[in-house]
Design a protein around this motif. Structure first.
Motif, PDB file in Angstrom:
ATOM      1  N   TYR A 161       0.718  -1.159  -0.001  1.00  0.00           N
ATOM      2  CA  TYR A 161       0.079  -0.150   0.072  1.00  0.00           C
ATOM      3  C   TYR A 161       0.808   1.353  -0.071  1.00  0.00           C
ATOM      4  O   TYR A 161       0.348   2.516  -0.094  1.00  0.00           O
ATOM      5  CB  TYR A 161      -0.880  -0.075   1.371  1.00  0.00           C
ATOM      6  N   GLY A 162       2.105   1.082   0.069  1.00  0.00           N
ATOM      7  CA  GLY A 162       2.932   2.260   0.030  1.00  0.00           C
ATOM      8  C   GLY A 162       3.937   2.352  -0.919  1.00  0.00           C
ATOM      9  O   GLY A 162       3.925   1.596  -1.969  1.00  0.00           O
ATOM     10  N   SER A 163       4.743   3.288  -1.010  1.00  0.00           N
ATOM     11  CA  SER A 163       5.847   3.604  -1.910  1.00  0.00           C
ATOM     12  C   SER A 163       7.193   3.568  -1.310  1.00  0.00           C
ATOM     13  O   SER A 163       7.256   4.209  -0.128  1.00  0.00           O
ATOM     14  CB  SER A 163       5.617   4.803  -2.787  1.00  0.00           C
ATOM     15  N   PRO A 164       8.319   3.135  -1.885  1.00  0.00           N
ATOM     16  CA  PRO A 164       9.463   3.121  -1.359  1.00  0.00           C
ATOM     17  C   PRO A 164      10.119   4.486  -1.144  1.00  0.00           C
ATOM     18  O   PRO A 164      11.364   4.462  -1.588  1.00  0.00           O
ATOM     19  CB  PRO A 164      10.250   2.180  -2.090  1.00  0.00           C
ATOM     20  N   VAL A 165       9.526   5.515  -0.660  1.00  0.00           N
ATOM     21  CA  VAL A 165      10.233   6.894  -0.612  1.00  0.00           C
ATOM     22  C   VAL A 165      11.336   6.907   0.315  1.00  0.00           C
ATOM     23  O   VAL A 165      12.039   7.756   0.240  1.00  0.00           O
ATOM     24  CB  VAL A 165       9.066   7.921  -0.323  1.00  0.00           C
ATOM     25  N   VAL A 204      -8.501 -12.426  -4.426  1.00  0.00           N
ATOM     26  CA  VAL A 204      -7.185 -12.811  -4.161  1.00  0.00           C
ATOM     27  C   VAL A 204      -6.036 -11.929  -5.160  1.00  0.00           C
ATOM     28  O   VAL A 204      -5.029 -12.168  -4.874  1.00  0.00           O
ATOM     29  CB  VAL A 204      -6.908 -14.049  -4.579  1.00  0.00           C
ATOM     30  N   THR A 205      -6.719 -10.809  -5.598  1.00  0.00           N
ATOM     31  CA  THR A 205      -5.564  -9.936  -6.266  1.00  0.00           C
ATOM     32  C   THR A 205      -5.363  -8.876  -5.298  1.00  0.00           C
ATOM     33  O   THR A 205      -6.254  -8.072  -5.118  1.00  0.00           O
ATOM     34  CB  THR A 205      -5.970  -9.568  -7.826  1.00  0.00           C
ATOM     35  N   HIS A 206      -4.127  -8.616  -4.812  1.00  0.00           N
ATOM     36  CA  HIS A 206      -3.608  -7.628  -3.939  1.00  0.00           C
ATOM     37  C   HIS A 206      -3.643  -6.466  -4.585  1.00  0.00           C
ATOM     38  O   HIS A 206      -3.774  -6.414  -5.738  1.00  0.00           O
ATOM     39  CB  HIS A 206      -2.286  -7.969  -3.459  1.00  0.00           C
ATOM     40  N   ILE A 207      -3.470  -5.101  -3.887  1.00  0.00           N
ATOM     41  CA  ILE A 207      -3.776  -3.840  -4.191  1.00  0.00           C
ATOM     42  C   ILE A 207      -2.789  -3.457  -5.500  1.00  0.00           C
ATOM     43  O   ILE A 207      -2.897  -2.817  -6.500  1.00  0.00           O
ATOM     44  CB  ILE A 207      -3.692  -2.588  -3.160  1.00  0.00           C
ATOM     45  N   ASN A 208      -1.671  -4.246  -5.231  1.00  0.00           N
ATOM     46  CA  ASN A 208      -0.462  -3.846  -6.355  1.00  0.00           C
ATOM     47  C   ASN A 208      -0.383  -5.050  -7.643  1.00  0.00           C
ATOM     48  O   ASN A 208       0.482  -4.993  -8.088  1.00  0.00           O
ATOM     49  CB  ASN A 208       1.013  -3.938  -5.696  1.00  0.00           C
ATOM     50  N   LYS A 256       2.895   3.269   5.738  1.00  0.00           N
ATOM     51  CA  LYS A 256       2.507   2.261   4.578  1.00  0.00           C
ATOM     52  C   LYS A 256       4.159   2.353   3.645  1.00  0.00           C
ATOM     53  O   LYS A 256       4.805   1.389   3.211  1.00  0.00           O
ATOM     54  CB  LYS A 256       1.463   2.601   3.777  1.00  0.00           C
ATOM     55  N   ASP A 257       4.508   3.809   3.739  1.00  0.00           N
ATOM     56  CA  ASP A 257       5.629   3.953   2.890  1.00  0.00           C
ATOM     57  C   ASP A 257       6.876   3.371   3.633  1.00  0.00           C
ATOM     58  O   ASP A 257       7.762   3.039   2.934  1.00  0.00           O
ATOM     59  CB  ASP A 257       5.936   5.399   2.626  1.00  0.00           C
ATOM     60  N   ILE A 258       7.149   3.329   4.908  1.00  0.00           N
ATOM     61  CA  ILE A 258       8.194   3.011   5.796  1.00  0.00           C
ATOM     62  C   ILE A 258       8.040   1.336   5.295  1.00  0.00           C
ATOM     63  O   ILE A 258       9.232   0.627   5.081  1.00  0.00           O
ATOM     64  CB  ILE A 258       8.239   3.333   7.307  1.00  0.00           C
ATOM     65  N   LEU A 265      -3.292   3.292  10.605  1.00  0.00           N
ATOM     66  CA  LEU A 265      -2.279   3.004   9.954  1.00  0.00           C
ATOM     67  C   LEU A 265      -2.032   4.312   8.800  1.00  0.00           C
ATOM     68  O   LEU A 265      -2.989   4.698   8.067  1.00  0.00           O
ATOM     69  CB  LEU A 265      -2.220   1.999   8.937  1.00  0.00           C
ATOM     70  N   THR A 266      -1.087   5.435   8.816  1.00  0.00           N
ATOM     71  CA  THR A 266      -0.988   6.394   7.953  1.00  0.00           C
ATOM     72  C   THR A 266      -0.286   5.956   6.528  1.00  0.00           C
ATOM     73  O   THR A 266       0.464   4.956   6.539  1.00  0.00           O
ATOM     74  CB  THR A 266      -0.450   7.371   8.457  1.00  0.00           C
ATOM     75  N   GLN A 267      -0.465   6.859   5.681  1.00  0.00           N
ATOM     76  CA  GLN A 267       0.673   6.931   4.448  1.00  0.00           C
ATOM     77  C   GLN A 267       2.093   6.554   4.980  1.00  0.00           C
ATOM     78  O   GLN A 267       2.807   5.978   4.042  1.00  0.00           O
ATOM     79  CB  GLN A 267       0.275   7.841   3.329  1.00  0.00           C
ATOM     80  N   LYS A 268       2.416   7.278   5.888  1.00  0.00           N
ATOM     81  CA  LYS A 268       3.816   7.214   6.202  1.00  0.00           C
ATOM     82  C   LYS A 268       4.406   5.785   6.515  1.00  0.00           C
ATOM     83  O   LYS A 268       5.248   5.265   6.333  1.00  0.00           O
ATOM     84  CB  LYS A 268       3.977   8.320   7.077  1.00  0.00           C
TER      85      LYS A 268
END
Ligand SMILES: [Fe+2]
Length: 581
Positions: free
Chosen positions: A208-212, A491-495, A275-277, A270-273
């Motif tokens: 759910y996050g991005s690898p920022v 069964v398909t995850h968000i990504n 998820k990004d971590i 759970l915040t976006q931060k």
């Protein structure tokens, strides 16, 4: 060839168990938590030992060799590590030292008890990571292979690289505490507000996050040619604490708080931060694992890889290793975590103690416990439940799935390892998205972001997923092929990924036949499959556990062997479906 070898997994404070090799075959392997009903049970595996003896039809005096997969000889190193840390306070130190010595005394007492009980046999112990390595290489059937183990920690070791050649495993390199890939992941699991053993939740959250924060994680851990990997210690305090001696502090240091602020508490949103971590740590783990294995491939020329240890349960990292490191074949047995230590201990007895050259490779995951039809029916009658024997189980179950019912499936021999693979599973139609939310909220009572896995007929694995090898133990995440993302919504995850289990008729005919009947009826060769338990409980072990779980959740039907157990929906509908089918 007639040796009776009892392998015991015990000592690492969680996931104890037992396995038995008798008459030249692996008879059974089981984790204590399944029978004791205590999640991640790390106590002495009394019940698992009883199960092994009963299933192999042996008495105590028949056992020739007991192998324990824990040495407990390296506490001195652990003590030195603790004493060398300036940040320790005396109260914490004395508590930790008392625990280490108490553990040592307790372990010695259990070894004496084993020697007394199995007095006609010999009792030996091997290192935790050696047992991990044996559990993978000797189960694999490979004649030659790289063997990599990585986890939180064993006695003091946190990772090894070995090369398997015929019946020998030769160590190449290792890593020791406090540098641990597994405990690094555990520390950020802790920071993100999850508990010990919840690392798989962070892996799911990462999608759910991005690898920022990838650059920050590149400074925290890296591949290391000499010692496998290296972790920057200023971010961690994990070696100070142990859940068994009182969890009195965090696994991470204030340096992490300086980087990303106050940690999340368990019930906070759970915040976006967050998820990004999670996404950044997972992305870095993928990079580091690929780099380590690619370097080892270049160094040794080996193209087969066996993995074990808790980090080997990270299906995302496994997928990247398989796709990007240059290996051709990968094997990860289903109990790759500490639940597989007893299996490795038993293999060590067979191949190293007795020097047997005949391999006993792993052909399927169904190595646990089973119940006869008579035992199941007796339990149904004792509980006074409404049930019927199905005349065509696959077609009846397929019809119920197609009508949208969620089913508890209890059949055959239980699986080893944390994944349900069709013997102790909750199953549903994977097509409508709402089934993911229904199973999460009404049955599993777990976090909404957690994905469910598909079981797919082996013949359709490559068509549905970006897989070029079978994945019978759900050890690798892979992309869902574009034309199936809409058809497999639950069964398909968000990504756009899933963690498929490819099901073969040879390994599990009963389960295969249900999916095949569903395919014949609907055209879809996959079903949703999740473990038969609720949040925080071990997977069901006995018919009694299955009945309890059935009546305490929103499950619609329960399949117990060939019997269909009813709750809110009656027989007529099922009989009509059978006649249609
Ligand atoms: Fe381990």
């Amino acid at each position: 060839m007639r040796y009776n070898i009892l392998g015991i997994g015990f000592g690492s404070s969680h996931a104890s168990g037992a396995s038995i090799i008798s008459d030249g075959r692996l008879v059974t392997s089981i984790e204590e938590e399944r029978i004791s009903r205590v999640k991640e049970d790390g106590g002495f595996p009394y019940k698992s030992i009883e199960h092994c003896l009963k299933k192999a039809n042996l008495q105590d005096q028949d056992i020739d060799l007991v192998v324990v997969g824990w040495e407990n000889e390296q506490n001195k190193e652990f003590m030195n590590l603790l004493l060398n840390k300036e940040s320790l306070n005396l109260g914490l130190l004395s508590r930790r030292v008392r625990y280490i010595y108490a553990q040592k005394v307790e372990f010695k007492r259990y070894l004496e008890a084993l020697k007394s009980r199995f007095h006609k046999g010999k009792v030996v112990k091997i290192e935790h990571h050696q047992a991990h390595a044996y559990s993978s290489y000797f189960a694999s059937g490979f004649d030659k292979s790289l063997v990599v183990t990585w986890d939180g920690r064993g006695e003091f070791c946190t990772g090894t690289v070995m090369v398997g050649n015929k019946n020998n495993l030769t160590p190449l390199k290792s890593q020791k505490m406090p540098i641990s890939l597994g405990l690094m992941y555990s520390a950020f699991t802790d920071y993100l507000g999850f508990g010990f053993g919840d690392e798989y939740k962070v892996m799911g959250l990462a999608s759910y996050g991005s690898p920022v924060y990838l650059d920050e994680f590149r400074k925290i851990f890296k591949a290391d040619e000499k010692n496998i990997y290296d972790v920057e210690q200023k971010y961690f305090r994990h070696f100070l604490f142990n859940k068994d001696c009182g969890y009195t502090g965090s696994y991470y240091s204030d340096e992490v708080v300086k980087l990303w602020g106050e940690p999340r508490k368990e019930h906070e949103p759970l915040t976006q931060k967050h998820k990004d971590i999670a996404a950044s740590m997972q992305a870095r783990l993928n990079e580091v694992c690929v780099e380590i294995i690619a370097d080892l491939v270049a160094e040794t020329g080996e193209k087969n890889l066996c993995l074990a240890g808790g980090v080997a349960l990270n299906g995302v990292a496994n997928y990247h290793i398989y796709k990007e490191s240059g290996i051709e074949n990968i094997f990860i047995q289903p109990a790759a975590g500490d639940g597989g230590i007893s299996l490795g201990a038993a293999y060590w007895g067979w191949h190293t103690f007795y020097k047997e050259t005949t391999r006993l490779p792993f052909e399927h995951a169904y190595q646990g416990a089973s119940y006869t039809d008579e035992e199941i029916e007796k339990e149904l009658q004792t509980c006074g439940l409404a049930y019927k024997k199905m005349t065509d189980k696959p077609k009846t179950v397929a019809a119920l799935l197609d009508k949208g019912y969620i089913i508890g499936l209890f059949q055959g021999v239980s699986e080893i390892g944390p994944r349900a693979l069709g013997s102790r599973s909750i199953i549903a139609d994977p097509r409508p998205e709402k089934h993911r939310d229904i199973v999460n909220s009404k049955i599993k009572f777990r976090e909404e972001f957690r994905p469910f896995a598909p079981s797919v007929l082996e013949e359709y694995g490559k068509e549905y997923f970006n897989l070029d090898a079978n994945s019978p133990y759900m050890q690798m995440i892979s992309e869902v092929n574009d034309e199936y993302k809409d058809k497999l919504q639950a069964v398909t995850h968000i990504n756009g990924t899933a963690r498929p289990q490819t099901v073969s008729k040879k390994a599990c005919e009963e389960y295969y036949n249900i999916i095949e009947a569903f395919r014949e009826r609907t055209g879809c060769a996959a079903i949703l499959n999740t473990s038969f338990n609720v949040k925080g409980e071990p997977v069901v072990h006995s018919p009694t556990d299955a009945i309890r779980c059935f009546f305490s959740t929103g499950l619609d039907y329960l399949v117990l062997g060939d019997y269909l157990v009813l709750k809110n929906h009656g027989f007529p509908e099922v009989e009509a479906e059978q006649s249609v089918a």
